[in-house]
Write an enzyme that holds these catalytic residues in place. Sequence first.
Site, short mmCIF file in Angstrom:
data_model
loop_
_atom_site.label_atom_id
_atom_site.label_comp_id
_atom_site.label_asym_id
_atom_site.label_seq_id
_atom_site.Cartn_x
_atom_site.Cartn_y
_atom_site.Cartn_z
N GLY A 109 11.01 33.46 5.84
CA GLY A 109 10.49 32.19 6.61
C GLY A 109 11.82 31.38 7.06
N ALA A 110 11.57 30.26 7.73
CA ALA A 110 12.55 29.37 8.15
C ALA A 110 13.35 30.27 9.37
CB ALA A 110 13.46 28.88 7.24
N LEU A 111 12.35 30.76 10.30
CA LEU A 111 12.87 31.93 11.13
C LEU A 111 13.69 31.51 12.16
CD1 LEU A 111 9.43 33.81 11.68
CD2 LEU A 111 11.24 34.24 9.79
N HIS A 152 16.06 36.87 12.90
CA HIS A 152 14.57 37.26 12.53
C HIS A 152 13.88 37.87 13.57
CE1 HIS A 152 15.06 34.36 9.13
NE2 HIS A 152 15.18 35.35 8.60
N GLY A 210 18.55 43.10 8.44
CA GLY A 210 19.56 42.90 9.13
C GLY A 210 20.95 43.36 8.26
N VAL A 258 22.88 38.80 14.39
CA VAL A 258 22.73 37.79 15.41
C VAL A 258 23.30 36.65 15.08
CG1 VAL A 258 21.14 36.62 16.82
CG2 VAL A 258 20.41 38.81 16.19
N SER A 308 21.46 31.87 10.21
CA SER A 308 20.82 31.90 8.85
C SER A 308 20.14 30.82 8.55
CB SER A 308 22.11 31.77 7.91
OG SER A 308 21.60 31.53 6.43
N SER A 309 18.96 30.98 7.76
CA SER A 309 18.13 29.91 7.50
C SER A 309 18.92 28.66 6.87
CB SER A 309 16.89 30.27 6.55
OG SER A 309 16.20 31.53 7.11
P1 AMP Z 1 15.73 36.23 5.21
O1 AMP Z 1 14.45 35.56 5.75
O2 AMP Z 1 16.97 35.44 5.01
O3 AMP Z 1 15.25 37.05 3.79
O4 AMP Z 1 16.06 37.54 6.16
C1 AMP Z 1 15.17 38.26 6.37
C2 AMP Z 1 15.54 39.37 7.22
O5 AMP Z 1 16.19 38.97 8.45
C3 AMP Z 1 16.79 40.23 6.52
O6 AMP Z 1 16.60 41.69 6.68
C4 AMP Z 1 17.86 39.75 7.01
O7 AMP Z 1 19.08 40.55 6.73
C5 AMP Z 1 17.59 39.36 8.42
N1 AMP Z 1 18.50 38.59 8.92
C6 AMP Z 1 18.79 37.25 8.52
N2 AMP Z 1 19.84 36.59 9.56
C7 AMP Z 1 20.02 37.41 10.42
C8 AMP Z 1 20.85 37.47 11.73
N3 AMP Z 1 21.54 36.49 11.83
N4 AMP Z 1 21.08 38.57 12.18
C9 AMP Z 1 20.04 39.73 11.70
N5 AMP Z 1 19.23 39.70 10.93
C10 AMP Z 1 19.28 38.82 10.09
#
Ligand code: AMP
Length: 283
Positions: A31-33, A37, A147, A176, A185-186
């Site tokens: 979350g905190a998309l 994401h 990601g 991204v 990043s969240s």
């Molecule tokens: P998270 O919510 O941080 O666990 O991330 C969920 C998914 O989104 C994971 O596969 C991360 O690698 C991907 N993700 C998070 N930030 C980015 C980003 N800036 N670019 C690409 N993928 C991302």
Amino acid sequence: MIKLEKTKDLRSWISDQKMRACSIGFVPTMGALHEGHLDLVKRAVSENDLVVCSIFVNPIQFNKPEDLKKYPRSLESDLEMLESAGCDLAFCPGVKEMYPKPEKIVYDFGMLDKVMEGEHRPGHFNGVAIVVKKLFDFVEPHRAYFGQKDYQQLQVIKALVKKENLEVEIVGCPTVRESDGLAMSSRNQRLTPEQRREAPKIFRALDKARTMYPEASLDEIKAMVIDEINTSPHLEVEYFEISDAETLLPVTRPGKNQKLVACIAVNAGNVRLIDNVLFGVCL
Ligand code: AMP
């Protein structure tokens, strides 16, 4: 978009879709998309009949309780974002639903989960592997999207799939970035204005490292990256490692065609930022 909280409802929806021979793409998140994401979701939408996303802040992958407590949560806006990106089902379980009893599994990924993030966040990847395996069992996706931002996690998930003989295809998607280069990043929303101003130095140094390779030695590149980031009073490098892009073992003298990844963790106050770049390869 459908929103479900119970695994039994999710399983029943999935089995209906499988009977209709629909391909399912899956994007697990905490979350905190943000746009990073959503990029994964959009890619999943373009490659599958249906897309499932999970939103679950997984307590067992946090090695510091205060990090879990401070993890940003914004369920309502997350759901709106998922719907507009074309997601068909959002799975948002509670902790009891995911962990009705304590988890005892200990995965063995060799050195893959011992270096870098694994060394600095003991137990982190075991927690990630446990939750992702459970989610894969519920969703039974044809493809799952991760990601490159979390490069080591991507390699651990690939190893999990191999180890458990899972049929899912793991799709790695490029990082991204904000327009100034900072990896989305969240956690970025927890940066103070000063820390946020300085944070793009991380990618700037990584990008410079990429251009220095292979003329400069890895030691010279490492010294440059650490120095350029640590000159900022708001940033402190926790580790910077140049590793084999598959095994993630540190490399001192690269082979001629060896693919390398440079991974970094930086503390901006109590916000921990990670990033990486590949040397000479694209995902
Ligand atoms: P998270 O919510 O941080 O666990 O991330 C969920 C998914 O989104 C994971 O596969 C991360 O690698 C991907 N993700 C998070 N930030 C980015 C980003 N800036 N670019 C690409 N993928 C991302």
